[in-house]
Scaffold this motif. Structure first.
Motif, PDB file in Angstrom:
ATOM      1  N   ASP A   1      -7.276 -13.813 -16.190  1.00 28.79           N
ATOM      2  CA  ASP A   1      -7.535 -13.785 -17.586  1.00 28.79           C
ATOM      3  C   ASP A   1      -6.986 -12.798 -18.251  1.00 28.79           C
ATOM      4  OD1 ASP A   1      -9.062 -16.162 -17.163  1.00 28.79           O
ATOM      5  OD2 ASP A   1     -10.915 -15.132 -17.010  1.00 28.79           O
ATOM      6  N   ALA A   2      -6.589 -11.592 -17.617  1.00 22.27           N
ATOM      7  CA  ALA A   2      -6.303 -10.482 -18.578  1.00 22.27           C
ATOM      8  C   ALA A   2      -5.383  -9.666 -17.577  1.00 22.27           C
ATOM      9  CB  ALA A   2      -7.504  -9.732 -19.284  1.00 22.27           C
ATOM     10  N   GLU A   3      -4.766  -8.617 -18.290  1.00 23.00           N
ATOM     11  CA  GLU A   3      -3.846  -7.763 -17.865  1.00 23.00           C
ATOM     12  C   GLU A   3      -4.407  -6.631 -16.716  1.00 23.00           C
ATOM     13  OE1 GLU A   3      -1.294  -5.500 -20.086  1.00 23.00           O
ATOM     14  OE2 GLU A   3      -0.656  -7.296 -21.225  1.00 23.00           O
ATOM     15  N   LYS A   4      -5.715  -6.446 -17.209  1.00 16.86           N
ATOM     16  CA  LYS A   4      -6.391  -5.409 -16.262  1.00 16.86           C
ATOM     17  C   LYS A   4      -6.981  -5.937 -15.230  1.00 16.86           C
ATOM     18  CE  LYS A   4     -10.097  -1.690 -16.477  1.00 16.86           C
ATOM     19  NZ  LYS A   4     -11.059  -1.136 -17.388  1.00 16.86           N
ATOM     20  N   GLN A   5      -7.358  -7.139 -15.372  1.00 19.10           N
ATOM     21  CA  GLN A   5      -8.048  -8.026 -13.962  1.00 19.10           C
ATOM     22  C   GLN A   5      -6.837  -8.182 -13.237  1.00 19.10           C
ATOM     23  OE1 GLN A   5      -8.976 -12.142 -14.552  1.00 19.10           O
ATOM     24  NE2 GLN A   5     -10.843 -11.809 -12.968  1.00 19.10           N
ATOM     25  N   TYR A   6      -5.548  -8.652 -13.555  1.00 22.66           N
ATOM     26  CA  TYR A   6      -4.507  -9.076 -12.971  1.00 22.66           C
ATOM     27  C   TYR A   6      -4.094  -7.936 -12.047  1.00 22.66           C
ATOM     28  CZ  TYR A   6       0.401  -9.775 -11.888  1.00 22.66           C
ATOM     29  OH  TYR A   6       1.899  -9.726 -11.261  1.00 22.66           O
ATOM     30  N   ALA A   7      -3.952  -6.566 -12.902  1.00 22.73           N
ATOM     31  CA  ALA A   7      -3.629  -5.529 -12.160  1.00 22.73           C
ATOM     32  C   ALA A   7      -4.298  -5.194 -10.880  1.00 22.73           C
ATOM     33  CB  ALA A   7      -3.466  -4.122 -13.199  1.00 22.73           C
ATOM     34  N   HIS A   8      -5.591  -5.298 -11.010  1.00 25.88           N
ATOM     35  CA  HIS A   8      -6.457  -4.621  -9.961  1.00 25.88           C
ATOM     36  C   HIS A   8      -6.442  -5.591  -8.696  1.00 25.88           C
ATOM     37  CE1 HIS A   8      -8.361  -2.022 -12.911  1.00 25.88           C
ATOM     38  NE2 HIS A   8      -8.899  -1.337 -11.853  1.00 25.88           N
ATOM     39  N   TRP A   9      -6.302  -6.923  -8.933  1.00 28.90           N
ATOM     40  CA  TRP A   9      -6.267  -8.023  -8.019  1.00 28.90           C
ATOM     41  C   TRP A   9      -5.013  -8.228  -7.319  1.00 28.90           C
ATOM     42  CZ3 TRP A   9     -10.125 -11.378  -5.903  1.00 28.90           C
ATOM     43  CH2 TRP A   9     -11.359 -11.115  -6.592  1.00 28.90           C
ATOM     44  N   MET A  10      -3.934  -7.751  -8.126  1.00 31.39           N
ATOM     45  CA  MET A  10      -2.392  -7.810  -7.686  1.00 31.39           C
ATOM     46  C   MET A  10      -2.276  -6.440  -6.632  1.00 31.39           C
ATOM     47  SD  MET A  10       0.541  -8.922  -7.003  1.00 31.39           S
ATOM     48  CE  MET A  10       1.833  -9.764  -7.788  1.00 31.39           C
ATOM     49  N   ALA A  11      -2.856  -5.455  -6.955  1.00 23.70           N
ATOM     50  CA  ALA A  11      -2.740  -4.308  -6.364  1.00 23.70           C
ATOM     51  C   ALA A  11      -3.474  -4.340  -4.970  1.00 23.70           C
ATOM     52  CB  ALA A  11      -3.370  -3.139  -7.025  1.00 23.70           C
ATOM     53  N   ALA A  12      -4.594  -4.976  -5.207  1.00 20.82           N
ATOM     54  CA  ALA A  12      -5.538  -5.197  -3.602  1.00 20.82           C
ATOM     55  C   ALA A  12      -4.876  -6.279  -2.932  1.00 20.82           C
ATOM     56  CB  ALA A  12      -6.908  -5.752  -4.227  1.00 20.82           C
ATOM     57  N   CYS A  13      -4.261  -7.197  -3.395  1.00 19.51           N
ATOM     58  CA  CYS A  13      -3.289  -8.127  -2.600  1.00 19.51           C
ATOM     59  C   CYS A  13      -2.379  -7.671  -1.866  1.00 19.51           C
ATOM     60  CB  CYS A  13      -3.016  -9.403  -3.504  1.00 19.51           C
ATOM     61  SG  CYS A  13      -4.297 -10.567  -4.078  1.00 19.51           S
ATOM     62  N   ARG A  14      -1.662  -6.669  -2.635  1.00 22.58           N
ATOM     63  CA  ARG A  14      -0.421  -6.063  -1.939  1.00 22.58           C
ATOM     64  C   ARG A  14      -0.869  -5.068  -0.925  1.00 22.58           C
ATOM     65  NH1 ARG A  14       2.965  -4.456  -7.508  1.00 22.58           N
ATOM     66  NH2 ARG A  14       4.227  -6.542  -7.621  1.00 22.58           N
ATOM     67  N   LEU A  15      -1.878  -4.300  -0.904  1.00 28.43           N
ATOM     68  CA  LEU A  15      -2.137  -3.508  -0.075  1.00 28.43           C
ATOM     69  C   LEU A  15      -2.565  -4.316   1.166  1.00 28.43           C
ATOM     70  CD1 LEU A  15      -3.930  -0.432  -2.105  1.00 28.43           C
ATOM     71  CD2 LEU A  15      -1.924  -0.418  -0.940  1.00 28.43           C
ATOM     72  N   ALA A  16      -3.620  -5.269   0.970  1.00 24.83           N
ATOM     73  CA  ALA A  16      -4.357  -6.200   2.040  1.00 24.83           C
ATOM     74  C   ALA A  16      -3.148  -6.918   2.867  1.00 24.83           C
ATOM     75  CB  ALA A  16      -5.018  -7.214   1.236  1.00 24.83           C
ATOM     76  N   SER A  17      -1.973  -7.238   2.336  1.00 27.97           N
ATOM     77  CA  SER A  17      -0.875  -7.865   2.777  1.00 27.97           C
ATOM     78  C   SER A  17      -0.157  -6.973   4.194  1.00 27.97           C
ATOM     79  CB  SER A  17       0.274  -8.364   1.847  1.00 27.97           C
ATOM     80  OG  SER A  17       1.109  -7.078   1.473  1.00 27.97           O
ATOM     81  N   LYS A  18      -0.627  -5.458   3.677  1.00 27.54           N
ATOM     82  CA  LYS A  18      -0.043  -4.629   4.594  1.00 27.54           C
ATOM     83  C   LYS A  18      -1.245  -4.167   5.599  1.00 27.54           C
ATOM     84  CE  LYS A  18       2.963  -2.571   0.973  1.00 27.54           C
ATOM     85  NZ  LYS A  18       2.855  -1.461   0.191  1.00 27.54           N
ATOM     86  N   GLY A  19      -2.362  -4.757   5.310  1.00 23.07           N
ATOM     87  CA  GLY A  19      -3.308  -4.596   6.082  1.00 23.07           C
ATOM     88  C   GLY A  19      -4.142  -3.350   5.659  1.00 23.07           C
ATOM     89  N   LYS A  20      -4.157  -2.815   4.593  1.00 15.73           N
ATOM     90  CA  LYS A  20      -4.854  -1.985   3.850  1.00 15.73           C
ATOM     91  C   LYS A  20      -5.683  -2.259   3.108  1.00 15.73           C
ATOM     92  CE  LYS A  20      -0.683   1.142   4.344  1.00 15.73           C
ATOM     93  NZ  LYS A  20       0.393   2.223   3.422  1.00 15.73           N
ATOM     94  N   THR A  21      -6.788  -1.396   2.845  1.00 19.74           N
ATOM     95  CA  THR A  21      -7.887  -1.835   1.597  1.00 19.74           C
ATOM     96  C   THR A  21      -7.642  -1.063   0.482  1.00 19.74           C
ATOM     97  OG1 THR A  21      -9.397   0.157   2.662  1.00 19.74           O
ATOM     98  CG2 THR A  21      -9.302  -2.041   4.022  1.00 19.74           C
ATOM     99  N   MET A  22      -8.702  -1.191  -0.337  1.00 21.26           N
ATOM    100  CA  MET A  22      -8.742  -0.625  -1.475  1.00 21.26           C
ATOM    101  C   MET A  22      -8.971   0.981  -1.455  1.00 21.26           C
ATOM    102  SD  MET A  22     -10.018  -3.576  -4.237  1.00 21.26           S
ATOM    103  CE  MET A  22     -11.057  -4.489  -2.999  1.00 21.26           C
ATOM    104  N   ALA A  23      -9.477   1.406  -0.302  1.00 20.80           N
ATOM    105  CA  ALA A  23      -9.969   2.683  -0.134  1.00 20.80           C
ATOM    106  C   ALA A  23      -8.766   3.460   0.243  1.00 20.80           C
ATOM    107  CB  ALA A  23     -10.758   2.783   1.118  1.00 20.80           C
TER     108      ALA A  23
END
Length: 654
Positions: free
Chosen positions: A431-453
């Motif tokens: 719905d908004a830029e801030k939400q998008y930024a957090h979910w997009m960052a998490a998706c990019r890391l997850a694609s590499k097998g990395k978590t938000m940690a």
């Protein structure tokens, strides 16, 4: 002894000697020597120098066997060991010759290069010369810990590489050409390479080659030079024009404080890739890139006289900002802003989800979504979050593509998730830029097998938000109406040709000025770093395309190679059909006769494809090169292991 001069039918003399024919390129002179097969190469060169009787330093000269395209560099080897007989013709020629390099900024430079060294070593020496540094290549211009490479000019580059010639000295001239003297670069001033020069005329863009399709982009990659062979072995002639480019898009420890030349040339390569439409971007992104170019051009002109003297002061002033701008692709330094984490962060929010199916008209459906580790779970409501999810997605190995339009407030994430028979397509809408930024960052890391940690998560969020912020349009009527400012934009040189056809110059200029307000306070080096960072954020960044026919397939498709994966792609749409991660790779082999590359993986079927229209050595070198770069340590003073690079990239031909 009377038989010494009698010549036998095979060309040899009765005493076992024979005539070795040589051509001395410096003197334009043919010379013959009576030799035996037991004489070593060093002895041949010594006898030749004595016979020439010319006072000259011959230390840089070596023998080149034209027929076999081989340098005779092992001077202790005999002629017999090399297989040289009476029918051979050798050249006695300098190893260092002038080469005309087109740099990423499209400027040309004459450089003396060792034509007997492997291309990998030759490029390393060029970069050391450019930087005037004795440090390992990890800190030098264009090379860094990611090799840049020379590639030749195939026919499709005729517009790029067919310059007019100066009638006085025969050197090529074009609107994008600037010669820095006929002497080796080490006698000149390499610091000029850290200064960006504006494009002077839209005619320059019109004359350069622009790929019209993914197939055209694949054809561009036919011309890469073989890094394990010398320039001479690849039929490169003295004074020939070759292109020097960053080949591997895996930038390591890019430090603007010490890498001013490297940063500028990276910026230039990114700039031209966008203007020539070698990489796709949206209209808003194009205006953002144009605004950054305009800003960089202004600052470069203002500081051209004293830029190099003041660069240290400028860097010190923006140290804090640059710490947030560090390039953080795989293998690079990452921020440690998260500190010690004892629990893995999670995301939980309402997100709209769409799963495309054939013959369906259903749109997005809202779910309560949780993002834990590398898995997204979707529930019909927040209250059902402790039950069984309606949809669950493991993102390891998936393809993540942004679909954003700031003015329309569209923040979509396209996911292609690997399954047994291909890829499942899922769309997320925020719905908004801030939400998008957090979910997009998490998706990019997850694609590499990395978590938000992972320590790079916060920096990834920050970079995404910064990228979006630069695309905002907040027009200031007073600023835009200023004619002096509007007239100096030269918008025809700041956007790709498709937008010049779509809008009038005044409309483009106004939009560039709107976007410029978001970057107007940046320093020169910060603006260049922002440009590079935005380039890296584009969906197509870092994908090198090759035309290939996959085993079991009936038509030509594309194989895309990036720093961490292989992608099977539809040749018409560019859609990913299947992805394979290097981390899951066991080994890869090449059948040189049929040009087939076979890749084996730990827990999935092997991949096999035949290279079309390109030597499979080029594809093999891209795979091996990225594997090599993934093994590097974070010590930026570490020297490059050339032998390891050759092991992974050269291949063994039968």
């Amino acid at each position: 002894m009377a038989l010494d001069g009698i010549r036998m039918p095979d060309g040899c003399y009765a005493d076992g000697t024979w005539e070795l024919k040589m051509h001395v390129t410096d003197l334009h002179r043919d010379v013959s020597l009576r030799v035996t097969g037991e004489i070593h190469v060093g002895g041949v060169m010594l006898k030749l120098a004595e016979k020439l009787d010319v006072k000259k330093d011959w230390s840089d000269h070596a023998l080149w066997w034209e027929k076999k395209k081989t340098w005779l560099l092992k001077t202790h080897w005999t002629l017999d060991k090399y297989g040289i007989q009476a029918d051979a013709r050798l050249l006695f020629t300098p190893q260092h010759k002038l080469l005309r390099l087109q740099l990423p900024n499209m400027k040309h430079m004459k450089v003396k290069v060792n034509f007997s060294d492997r291309v990998f070593k030759a490029v390393s020496d060029i970069c050391k010369t450019f930087s005037k540094s004795d440090k390992p290549c990890g800190d030098t211009f264009l090379y860094g810990n990611e090799p840049s490479y020379i590639y030749s000019s195939p026919g499709l580059y005729s517009k790029t590489m067919t310059p007019t010639y100066d009638s006085r000295d025969g050197s090529p001239l074009s609107p994008t050409t600037a010669w820095f003297g006929d002497s080796p670069l080490s006698e000149g001033n390499p610091s000029i390479l850290a200064v960006s020069q504006p494009i002077s005329s839209p005619d320059i863009l019109a004359k350069l080659y622009k790929p019209q399709s993914l197939l055209d982009k694949a054809k561009i990659n036919q011309g890469w030079m073989d890094s394990s062979r010398s320039l001479m072995e690849q039929d490169v002639k003295e004074n020939e024009v070759l292109l020097l480019r960053f080949k591997y898009h895996s930038f390591f420890d890019l430090n603007p404080k010490y890498d001013a030349i490297r940063v500028n040339q990276l910026y230039e390569q990114a700039k031209w890739a966008i203007l020539l439409e070698e990489i796709e971007c949206t209209e808003e992104e194009m205006m953002m890139f144009a605004a950054l170019q305009y800003h960089i051009n202004k600052l470069s002109i203002m500081s051209s006289d004293n830029h190099m003297n003041n660069s240290e002061k400028e860097v010190d002033e923006v140290d804090a900002a640059l710490s947030d701008l560090e390039i953080t692709l795989e293998g690079g330094k990452t921020s440690n802003t998260l500190g010690d984490i004892t629990s893995i962060p999670e995301l939980a929010d309402y997100v709209k989800v769409f799963k495309p199916k054939k013959l369906t008209l259903k749109g997005y459906k809202q779910y309560w979504c949780t993002f834990k580790d590398i898995t997204i779970s979707c529930y019909k409501s927040k209250e059902e979050a402790h039950g069984t999810p309606s949809l669950q997605m493991n993102l390891r190995g998936c393809e993540v593509t942004p679909d954003v339009n700031i003015s329309a407030q569209k923040f979509n994430i396209k996911l292609l998730i690997p399954v047994a028979d291909g890829m499942n397509e899922i769309w997320l809408r925020c719905d908004a830029e801030k939400q998008y930024a957090h979910w997009m960052a998490a998706c990019r890391l997850a694609s590499k097998g990395k978590t938000m940690a992972d320590s790079s998560y916060n920096l990834e969020v920050h970079n995404i938000l910064s990228f979006l912020k630069m695309q905002h349009m907040n027009p200031d009527p007073q600023f835009i109406a200023e004619p002096a400012v509007t007239n100096d934009i030269n918008s025809e040189c700041l956007v790709s040709p498709r937008y010049l056809k779509k809008y009038k110059n005044k409309q483009i200029s106004a939009r560039i000025l709107e976007a410029h307000q978001n970057v107007a306070q940046m320093s020169l080096i910060e603006a260049k770093m922002r440009f590079i960072q935005a380039w890296q954020s584009l969906p197509e960044f870092g994908i090198t395309h090759f035309l290939a026919k996959f085993q079991g397939g009936k038509r030509d498709e594309l194989i895309g190679i990036t720093y961490n994966r292989l992608i099977r792609m539809d040749a018409n749409t560019g859609d990913a059909i299947k992805t394979w991660r290097f981390a899951n790779m066991k080994q890869w082999n090449v059948n040189w006769e049929i040009k087939m590359v076979t890749v084996e993986f730990a827990d999935e079927p092997s991949l096999a494809f035949i290279c079309a229209e390109v030597d499979c050595k080029v594809v093999h070198e891209f795979i091996g090169g990225y594997i090599f770069l993934s093994t590097r340590a974070k010590d930026q003073n570490e020297s490059l292991d050339e032998e390891m690079f050759y092991k992974l990239t050269s291949g063994v031909r039968d």
